[in-house]
Design an enzyme around this catalytic site. Structure first.
Site, PDB file in Angstrom:
ATOM      1  N   TRP A 192    -106.628 -48.811   6.301  1.00 39.30           N
ATOM      2  CA  TRP A 192    -107.592 -49.130   7.361  1.00 39.30           C
ATOM      3  C   TRP A 192    -108.866 -49.518   6.626  1.00 39.30           C
ATOM      4  CZ3 TRP A 192    -112.395 -47.519   9.206  1.00 39.30           C
ATOM      5  CH2 TRP A 192    -112.722 -47.929  10.507  1.00 39.30           C
ATOM      6  N   ASN A 251    -107.314 -42.584  -0.306  1.00 39.67           N
ATOM      7  CA  ASN A 251    -107.834 -42.424   1.055  1.00 39.67           C
ATOM      8  C   ASN A 251    -109.195 -41.750   0.929  1.00 39.67           C
ATOM      9  OD1 ASN A 251    -107.189 -39.978   3.649  1.00 39.67           O
ATOM     10  ND2 ASN A 251    -108.260 -41.905   3.827  1.00 39.67           N
ATOM     11  N   GLY A 252    -110.218 -42.371   1.519  1.00 43.11           N
ATOM     12  CA  GLY A 252    -111.557 -41.783   1.455  1.00 43.11           C
ATOM     13  C   GLY A 252    -112.588 -42.855   1.160  1.00 43.11           C
ATOM     14  N   ARG A 303    -102.455 -44.110  10.589  1.00 47.93           N
ATOM     15  CA  ARG A 303    -103.749 -43.924   9.918  1.00 47.93           C
ATOM     16  C   ARG A 303    -104.438 -45.247   9.587  1.00 47.93           C
ATOM     17  NH1 ARG A 303    -103.951 -38.625   8.057  1.00 47.93           N
ATOM     18  NH2 ARG A 303    -105.663 -39.111   6.658  1.00 47.93           N
ATOM     19  N   CYS A 359    -106.412 -44.720   6.372  1.00 46.20           N
ATOM     20  CA  CYS A 359    -105.553 -44.916   5.220  1.00 46.20           C
ATOM     21  C   CYS A 359    -104.591 -43.731   5.056  1.00 46.20           C
ATOM     22  CB  CYS A 359    -106.329 -45.084   3.923  1.00 46.20           C
ATOM     23  SG  CYS A 359    -107.413 -46.501   3.910  1.00 46.20           S
ATOM     24  N   HIS A 384    -128.824 -48.977  38.993  1.00 48.51           N
ATOM     25  CA  HIS A 384    -130.036 -49.065  38.166  1.00 48.51           C
ATOM     26  C   HIS A 384    -129.871 -50.101  37.061  1.00 48.51           C
ATOM     27  CE1 HIS A 384    -132.008 -45.795  40.222  1.00 48.51           C
ATOM     28  NE2 HIS A 384    -130.878 -45.105  40.154  1.00 48.51           N
ATOM     29  N   LYS A 416    -109.255 -45.361  27.368  1.00 49.66           N
ATOM     30  CA  LYS A 416    -107.826 -45.691  27.239  1.00 49.66           C
ATOM     31  C   LYS A 416    -107.618 -47.181  27.478  1.00 49.66           C
ATOM     32  CE  LYS A 416    -106.508 -43.082  25.566  1.00 49.66           C
ATOM     33  NZ  LYS A 416    -107.136 -41.956  25.065  1.00 49.66           N
ATOM     34  N   LYS A 470    -105.686 -43.675  13.988  1.00 46.58           N
ATOM     35  CA  LYS A 470    -105.648 -42.434  14.756  1.00 46.58           C
ATOM     36  C   LYS A 470    -106.435 -41.315  14.108  1.00 46.58           C
ATOM     37  CE  LYS A 470    -102.544 -39.687  17.463  1.00 46.58           C
ATOM     38  NZ  LYS A 470    -103.230 -40.093  18.703  1.00 46.58           N
ATOM     39  N   GLU A 490    -109.225 -49.456  24.653  1.00 47.61           N
ATOM     40  CA  GLU A 490    -108.652 -49.388  23.313  1.00 47.61           C
ATOM     41  C   GLU A 490    -107.285 -50.053  23.217  1.00 47.61           C
ATOM     42  OE1 GLU A 490    -108.204 -45.398  21.574  1.00 47.61           O
ATOM     43  OE2 GLU A 490    -107.811 -44.570  23.532  1.00 47.61           O
ATOM     44  N   GLU A 492    -112.800 -41.215  29.964  1.00 50.38           N
ATOM     45  CA  GLU A 492    -111.544 -41.235  29.216  1.00 50.38           C
ATOM     46  C   GLU A 492    -110.630 -42.353  29.736  1.00 50.38           C
ATOM     47  OE1 GLU A 492    -110.543 -40.084  26.544  1.00 50.38           O
ATOM     48  OE2 GLU A 492    -108.361 -40.105  26.620  1.00 50.38           O
TER      49      GLU A 492
HETATM   50  C1  G6P Z   1    -109.720 -41.672  16.925  1.00 49.51           C
HETATM   51  C2  G6P Z   1    -108.527 -41.653  17.859  1.00 49.51           C
HETATM   52  C3  G6P Z   1    -108.910 -40.995  19.181  1.00 49.51           C
HETATM   53  C4  G6P Z   1    -109.438 -39.598  18.937  1.00 49.51           C
HETATM   54  C5  G6P Z   1    -110.589 -39.604  17.927  1.00 49.51           C
HETATM   55  C6  G6P Z   1    -110.901 -38.204  17.450  1.00 49.51           C
HETATM   56  O1  G6P Z   1    -110.707 -42.502  17.419  1.00 49.51           O
HETATM   57  O2  G6P Z   1    -108.053 -42.967  18.083  1.00 49.51           O
HETATM   58  O3  G6P Z   1    -107.773 -40.932  20.019  1.00 49.51           O
HETATM   59  O4  G6P Z   1    -109.864 -39.054  20.136  1.00 49.51           O
HETATM   60  O5  G6P Z   1    -110.244 -40.350  16.760  1.00 49.51           O
HETATM   61  O6  G6P Z   1    -109.800 -37.735  16.718  1.00 49.51           O
HETATM   62  P1  G6P Z   1    -109.409 -36.221  16.586  1.00 49.51           P
HETATM   63  O7  G6P Z   1    -108.212 -36.222  15.682  1.00 49.51           O
HETATM   64  O8  G6P Z   1    -110.584 -35.542  15.968  1.00 49.51           O
HETATM   65  O9  G6P Z   1    -109.113 -35.709  17.946  1.00 49.51           O
END
Ligand code: G6P
Length: 590
Positions: free
Chosen positions: A74, A98-99, A28, A2, A488, A469, A585, A472, A465
């Site tokens: 969100w 937000n929160g 956000r 948010c 396994h 990617k 994000k 997501e 990673e």
């Molecule tokens: C979200 C983002 C990721 C990020 C993670 C941690 O899931 O989509 O890309 O790695 O949060 O966020 P930060 O701001 O702590 O790196």
């Protein structure tokens, strides 16, 4: 999670300004949006499920008002819907939030006994009702907000309008909030990029600050004096330049971001970063991609710097038993510097008297302020939800920290080789971005239901990673395994043409991983190999060749092809690459 904005403008253009600020917070959360402003002696609310662009269609930008609050959501409490969208209004109170309020159910029951009825499923409407109730016996808004803070448990950044008061109010606890200041306007916002079209001057608000803005601003919190900061980075937040997506733009920014960091911190025979060689135990903590950087760092520190490192997911670390010695340090990795779990871990560790170091992107963010020391990764604002340049910038700093320990311990005799590689690093990354036919590879796999990634040790960390990617942004199910583990259990999922993407850069395990590739090939898999070795094997269906560089630089470059492969797979699938479904994000809830 948010985004909230509030504007008090000398001109009567608050709706235009609040929406333009809000758009910079869409990273956000983007499942609904809304705005509220004073109009004909009442507070008018317009809100809508969907993106801010949907809300814009409903707004009349000719309406003259000098004050507005707005929200992009969100969903946490209650599904994405018009009713659950913010702002929420009860009686004379209208708020954006937000929160998460942890005692919302309890407060709601008390308020229902007082005849308050709720339309939405949100905790925010409970705050609005509580605030309205507190106003019944108290005309002093500051005193009412102080009482509110005493009653709420949880996290909140609130923008508040009262129908019987001209001022814009804000309060915050454990959710980020800044106060922006320009000659003509005041702003409140969840993050600095929101205000940059109008001003680069801002104050970072602290927990329990109560802000009142009318012709001037005042912060009530034990006579709080807050420093005014200037955001120095010049960045066109509105422009994807020639790129169709922010993600691709940010991938293309990596050569410079990485080079600048290496050049800044590795000078002559010095690595100008904190000395970690005095610690015998290093915990590295983060969420999502930041956790993946911790795994990469673990292998670098252990293999090349002879230092024990443990990597942890923040949401686990904060609830598990942690073991510290007098020579322990905990490192917290975060792009946003606001991730709730990582922040909580940093606070917890600091309380125990253990040394803390933040590696963050966002200037003056909560994690940066909380830790004893901070290293900024200087990647500039990252807009695409899927991180790319912040991830590689975090790895760059971690690699330099590991290199410094190895150098101090005499495990690396000279920095000449790595300095030589750094002179070419920009070209190497540009080559990886431009000279590989990712679309051709993506076409082979974009219609598959499942894609597997394998690797060993550092290659496993990189593969994790790459897989994150891919899933997501393309919504294709993907799993990552240490290459030896596939047989396994998971190998039972391999069928004709199942894509298996193997990362092979780590010298010691090349032959072993090749054997694992043969095993899946024998069961029909389609293999894509990412390697810096001269490998030729009939088991490989496609080889992505990357240059061999110093081991401390390897992980910085080996992720680049996997970022681009994910990008083109998502593009072929017509996905909303910069704003993938269900994601946000900045994750400021636990
Ligand atoms: C979200 C983002 C990721 C990020 C993670 C941690 O899931 O989509 O890309 O790695 O949060 O966020 P930060 O701001 O702590 O790196």
């Amino acid at each position: 999670m948010c985004g909230i904005v509030g504007v008090l403008s000398k001109d009567k253009d608050a709706i235009k300004k609040v929406i333009s600020c809000l758009k910079h917070l869409e990273y956000r959360g983007y499942d609904s949006a809304g705005v509220a402003y004073p109009y004909n002696n009442e507070i008018k609310i317009i809100k809508k499920q969907g993106r801010i662009s949907e809300l814009e269609k409903m707004l009349d930008f000719n309406v003259e008002t000098n004050c507005a609050i707005a929200h992009t959501r969100w969903a946490t409490n209650g599904k994405a819907s018009d009713t659950n969208a913010h702002p929420h209004q009860v009686g004379k109170v209208t708020i954006v939030h937000n929160g998460i309020i942890e005692n919302a159910d309890e407060l709601k029951k008390e308020l229902e006994k007082l005849n308050y009825h709720f339309k939405s499923e949100t905790d925010t409407e409970v705050i609005a009702a509580l605030l309205d109730n507190l106003c019944q016996n108290d005309n002093d808004k500051i005193s009412v907000l102080q009482k509110l803070e005493q009653k709420l448990k949880g996290s909140y950044a609130l923008g508040i309008l009262f129908s019987d008061d001209d001022a814009l109010y804000a309060v915050k606890k454990d959710s980020p909030l800044i106060l922006g200041i320009s000659d003509d306007d005041y702003f409140i916002a969840s993050d600095v990029p929101a205000i940059l079209d109008y001003t680069n001057k801002y104050i970072v608000l602290e927990d329990n600050d109560i802000v009142k803005i009318n012709t001037d601003y005042h912060i009530y919190n034990n006579d709080a004096k807050r420093e005014i900061h200037h955001f120095a980075y010049t960045y066109d937040l509105n422009s994807k330049a020639e790129f169709p997506h922010y993600m691709l733009k940010e991938i293309n920014e990596q050569p410079l971001v990485i080079y600048n960091l290496l050049d800044k911190y590795l000078k002559d025979d010095l690595i100008k970063l904190p000395d970690l060689s005095k610690y015998d135990q290093i915990d590295i903590v983060g969420c999502g991609s930041a956790y993946h950087t911790a795994l990469v760092a673990k292998t670098l520190f252990e293999e090349y710097s002879d230092t024990k490192v443990s990597a942890y997911v923040a949401s686990e670390y904060r609830y598990q038993k942690n073991f510290f010695s007098p020579h322990s340090i905990a490192i917290f990795i975060s792009q946003s510097g606001e991730t709730a779990d990582t922040l909580a871990c940093a606070r917890q560790v600091k309380e125990k008297g253990v040394a803390t170091l933040a590696i963050v992107n966002a200037n003056l963010s909560s994690i940066a302020r909380e830790c004893d020391d901070v290293i900024y990764i200087e990647a500039g604002p990252e807009i695409a939800v899927a991180t790319t340049k912040a991830y590689t910038a975090q790895i760059t700093i971690l690699s330099l920290l590991a290199l410094k320990v190895a150098y101090q311990k005499g495990l690396v005799q000279s920095l000449d080789d790595i300095k030589q590689d750094i002179t070419h690093i920009k070209e190497i990354i540009v080559h990886l971005i431009n000279d590989i036919n990712y679309i051709k590879i993506a076409k082979k796999i974009y219609q598959r239901r499942d894609i597997f990634f394998i690797g060993r040790l550092i290659d496993y960390a990189i593969a994790l990673e790459g897989s994150l990617k891919l899933k997501e942004i393309s919504y294709i199910h993907s799993e990552t395994y240490p290459a030896g583990e596939l047989k396994h259990g998971t190998i039972s999922l391999i069928e004709e043409n199942s894509p298996v993407i193997a990362v092979i850069t780590y010298d010691k395990t090349i032959d072993k991983t090749i054997s694992n590739i043969k095993e899946v090939k024998a069961r029909g898999a389609y293999n894509i190999i990412l390697t810096n070795q001269d490998l030729d094997n009939e088991a490989f269906d496609y080889v992505i060749k990357i240059p061999k560089v110093n081991a401390f630089l390897d992980p910085i470059i080996s992720i680049i092809p996997l970022q681009l492969l994910a990008y083109y797979v998502a593009r072929l699938n017509g996905c909303d690459i910069d704003k993938p479904r269900n994601l946000a994000k900045s994750v400021t809830v636990e």
